[in-house]
Scaffold this motif. Structure first.
Motif, PDB file in Angstrom:
ATOM      1  N   UNK A 236       1.141  -1.220  -0.066  1.00 10.90           N
ATOM      2  CA  UNK A 236      -0.075  -0.052  -0.114  1.00 10.90           C
ATOM      3  C   UNK A 236       1.009   1.472   0.013  1.00 10.90           C
ATOM      4  N   UNK A 237       0.453   2.387  -1.176  1.00 17.22           N
ATOM      5  CA  UNK A 237       1.366   3.261  -0.928  1.00 17.22           C
ATOM      6  C   UNK A 237       0.828   4.306   0.132  1.00 17.22           C
ATOM      7  N   UNK A 238       2.053   4.875   0.477  1.00 19.75           N
ATOM      8  CA  UNK A 238       1.637   5.975   1.728  1.00 19.75           C
ATOM      9  C   UNK A 238       2.209   7.389   1.214  1.00 19.75           C
ATOM     10  N   UNK A 239       1.673   8.535   2.137  1.00 23.11           N
ATOM     11  CA  UNK A 239       2.225   9.833   1.703  1.00 23.11           C
ATOM     12  C   UNK A 239       3.687   9.609   2.122  1.00 23.11           C
ATOM     13  N   UNK A 240       4.692  10.475   1.528  1.00 22.35           N
ATOM     14  CA  UNK A 240       5.882  10.578   1.679  1.00 22.35           C
ATOM     15  C   UNK A 240       6.346  11.889   2.083  1.00 22.35           C
ATOM     16  N   UNK A 241       7.161  11.985   3.363  1.00 19.39           N
ATOM     17  CA  UNK A 241       7.726  13.173   3.883  1.00 19.39           C
ATOM     18  C   UNK A 241       9.158  13.109   3.798  1.00 19.39           C
ATOM     19  N   UNK A 242      10.072  13.970   3.299  1.00 18.49           N
ATOM     20  CA  UNK A 242      11.423  14.016   3.224  1.00 18.49           C
ATOM     21  C   UNK A 242      11.974  15.145   4.117  1.00 18.49           C
ATOM     22  N   UNK A 243      11.241  16.209   4.237  1.00 14.81           N
ATOM     23  CA  UNK A 243      11.949  17.435   4.789  1.00 14.81           C
ATOM     24  C   UNK A 243      11.728  17.621   6.237  1.00 14.81           C
ATOM     25  N   UNK A 244      12.672  18.147   6.805  1.00 11.89           N
ATOM     26  CA  UNK A 244      12.526  18.269   8.223  1.00 11.89           C
ATOM     27  C   UNK A 244      11.722  19.490   8.489  1.00 11.89           C
ATOM     28  N   UNK A 245      11.598  20.364   7.412  1.00 12.37           N
ATOM     29  CA  UNK A 245      10.849  21.713   7.383  1.00 12.37           C
ATOM     30  C   UNK A 245       9.487  21.619   7.414  1.00 12.37           C
ATOM     31  N   UNK A 246       9.010  20.061   7.380  1.00 12.76           N
ATOM     32  CA  UNK A 246       7.524  19.924   7.037  1.00 12.76           C
ATOM     33  C   UNK A 246       6.511  20.199   8.253  1.00 12.76           C
ATOM     34  N   UNK A 247       5.423  21.063   8.055  1.00 15.99           N
ATOM     35  CA  UNK A 247       4.874  21.448   9.179  1.00 15.99           C
ATOM     36  C   UNK A 247       4.489  20.245  10.211  1.00 15.99           C
ATOM     37  N   UNK A 248       4.258  19.121   9.828  1.00 14.63           N
ATOM     38  CA  UNK A 248       3.564  17.942  10.580  1.00 14.63           C
ATOM     39  C   UNK A 248       5.004  17.505  11.368  1.00 14.63           C
ATOM     40  N   UNK A 249       6.267  17.530  10.729  1.00 16.50           N
ATOM     41  CA  UNK A 249       7.318  17.026  11.550  1.00 16.50           C
ATOM     42  C   UNK A 249       7.873  18.043  12.472  1.00 16.50           C
ATOM     43  N   UNK A 250       7.715  19.347  12.051  1.00 16.71           N
ATOM     44  CA  UNK A 250       7.784  20.311  13.154  1.00 16.71           C
ATOM     45  C   UNK A 250       6.958  20.294  14.446  1.00 16.71           C
ATOM     46  N   UNK A 251       5.656  19.937  14.096  1.00 19.71           N
ATOM     47  CA  UNK A 251       4.773  19.724  15.318  1.00 19.71           C
ATOM     48  C   UNK A 251       5.069  18.719  16.098  1.00 19.71           C
ATOM     49  N   UNK A 252       5.406  17.479  15.382  1.00 21.39           N
ATOM     50  CA  UNK A 252       5.794  16.458  16.188  1.00 21.39           C
ATOM     51  C   UNK A 252       6.982  16.332  16.996  1.00 21.39           C
ATOM     52  N   UNK A 253       8.208  17.535  16.601  1.00 20.79           N
ATOM     53  CA  UNK A 253       9.146  17.375  17.036  1.00 20.79           C
ATOM     54  C   UNK A 253       9.092  18.259  18.337  1.00 20.79           C
ATOM     55  N   UNK A 254       8.064  19.053  18.628  1.00 25.37           N
ATOM     56  CA  UNK A 254       7.714  19.659  19.751  1.00 25.37           C
ATOM     57  C   UNK A 254       7.250  18.857  20.751  1.00 25.37           C
ATOM     58  N   UNK A 255       6.954  17.275  20.516  1.00 25.44           N
ATOM     59  CA  UNK A 255       6.339  16.597  21.653  1.00 25.44           C
ATOM     60  C   UNK A 255       7.670  15.817  22.188  1.00 25.44           C
TER      61      UNK A 255
ATOM     62  N   UNK B  52      10.122  -1.563   4.393  1.00 27.38           N
ATOM     63  CA  UNK B  52       8.713  -1.503   4.802  1.00 27.38           C
ATOM     64  C   UNK B  52       8.024  -1.447   6.079  1.00 27.38           C
ATOM     65  N   UNK B  53       6.674  -1.069   6.387  1.00 28.87           N
ATOM     66  CA  UNK B  53       6.148  -0.911   7.623  1.00 28.87           C
ATOM     67  C   UNK B  53       6.648  -2.235   8.241  1.00 28.87           C
ATOM     68  N   UNK B  54       6.706  -2.339   9.482  1.00 25.54           N
ATOM     69  CA  UNK B  54       7.047  -3.559  10.249  1.00 25.54           C
ATOM     70  C   UNK B  54       5.742  -4.420  10.417  1.00 25.54           C
ATOM     71  N   UNK B  55       5.896  -5.936  10.004  1.00 22.02           N
ATOM     72  CA  UNK B  55       4.604  -6.644   9.896  1.00 22.02           C
ATOM     73  C   UNK B  55       3.972  -6.800  11.103  1.00 22.02           C
ATOM     74  N   UNK B  56       4.431  -6.770  12.336  1.00 27.00           N
ATOM     75  CA  UNK B  56       3.836  -6.992  13.429  1.00 27.00           C
ATOM     76  C   UNK B  56       2.957  -5.398  13.722  1.00 27.00           C
ATOM     77  N   UNK B  57       3.558  -4.492  13.361  1.00 27.08           N
ATOM     78  CA  UNK B  57       2.753  -2.996  13.418  1.00 27.08           C
ATOM     79  C   UNK B  57       1.737  -3.137  12.393  1.00 27.08           C
TER      80      UNK B  57
END
Length: 271
Positions: A1-20, A60-65
């Motif tokens: 299954x194809x998923x969205x791909x993020x490659x930049x650390x400047x991506x808004x989602x990555x910046x928000x998650x980094x705050x966690x 690939x995404x871990x099989x157990x996950x």
């Protein structure tokens, strides 16, 4: 299954998650991060509200996950990410290739303890200003393994959602009820429910851990790594207990002491 791909650390989602990665960010967003396939799998299997999963696009995404995700009751956003992005969201020297964003859950203490009142031999663990993340995580893991009913984390203790704490629990935090409350007041409520409070202390009237009375509803109190149990909690004690030291060490590690106490309590109950 194809998923969205993020490659930049400047991506808004990555910046928000980094705050966690910081306590302030976790408190503001009401969310935290878990890292590694095992913890992500445990979060999904436990029914925790996993909202976002990022995994290494080179793997690939871990099989157990994948299996746990398929059985998860709520939809989670799954995103492939670059190694740089995962490194940005990792606190470990060697990023494990997968992180997940999880919403915090808040159990109602009054409702939970009322249900526990029906249990004749309830066992709680009160932690009085535990500061070391590794200690707290290990205590929670040990408590869950020993069948402790719940843990009350005193104010001033390390944040349970700290990354080191989460990793040290090895998934136990998703299964074990943990409450952050003012301990002395909680001890008073516990006594009103017919419970007793056993406090770890070297006071003159303290009894050895293998001579203590663990029957009925009890709460075991473990103190701060440096100062021990606070004066406020010492005054709440129905009984003082200690672990004898036969060598030259001045004290035991808080997590080791907690493990000895809870397993002795369970052994005593089953005797």
């Amino acid at each position: 299954m194809a998923h969205e791909i993020i490659t930049s650390v400047q991506n808004p989602l990555v910046k928000r998650l980094h705050q966690l990665l910081d306590k302030k960010g976790r408190e503001e967003q009401g969310r935290y991060l878990v890292e590694g396939a095992h913890l992500v799998e445990e979060a999904l299997k436990s029914g925790a509200e996993v909202t976002t999963i990022l995994y290494d696009q080179e793997r690939s995404l871990d099989p157990a996950c994948q299996r746990a995700l398929a059985n998860h009751s709520q939809a989670a956003q799954v995103i492939a990410a670059s190694a740089a992005v995962l490194a940005k969201l990792s606190e470990t020297k060697s990023p494990q290739g997968i992180v997940a964003e999880v919403k915090k859950t808040a159990s109602d203490w009054e409702e939970w303890v009322d249900k526990l009142a029906e249990k004749e031999n309830a066992l709680l663990l009160f932690l009085d200003e535990i500061q070391d993340p590794g200690n707290l995580g290990t205590i929670l893991r040990t408590a869950e393994a020993a069948g402790v009913d719940g843990v009350v984390l005193g104010k001033g203790s390390v944040d349970i959602y700290n990354g080191k704490v989460v990793r040290a629990t090895m998934g136990a935090m998703f299964r074990l009820p943990v409450f952050t409350r003012e301990l002395a007041a909680t001890a008073g409520e516990w006594k009103q429910q017919g419970g007793r409070v056993l406090v770890s202390s070297l006071s003159q009237d303290s009894v050895s851990y293998d001579q203590a009375d663990y029957s009925g509803k009890i709460a075991l109190v473990i103190g701060n790594e440096g100062r021990g149990v606070s004066k406020g909690m010492l005054s709440c004690a129905d009984q003082f207990v200690h672990i004898p030291l036969y060598g030259k060490a001045e004290s035991l590690n808080a997590a080791v002491a907690a493990g000895i106490f809870v397993y002795e309590a369970q052994r005593n109950r089953r005797r």
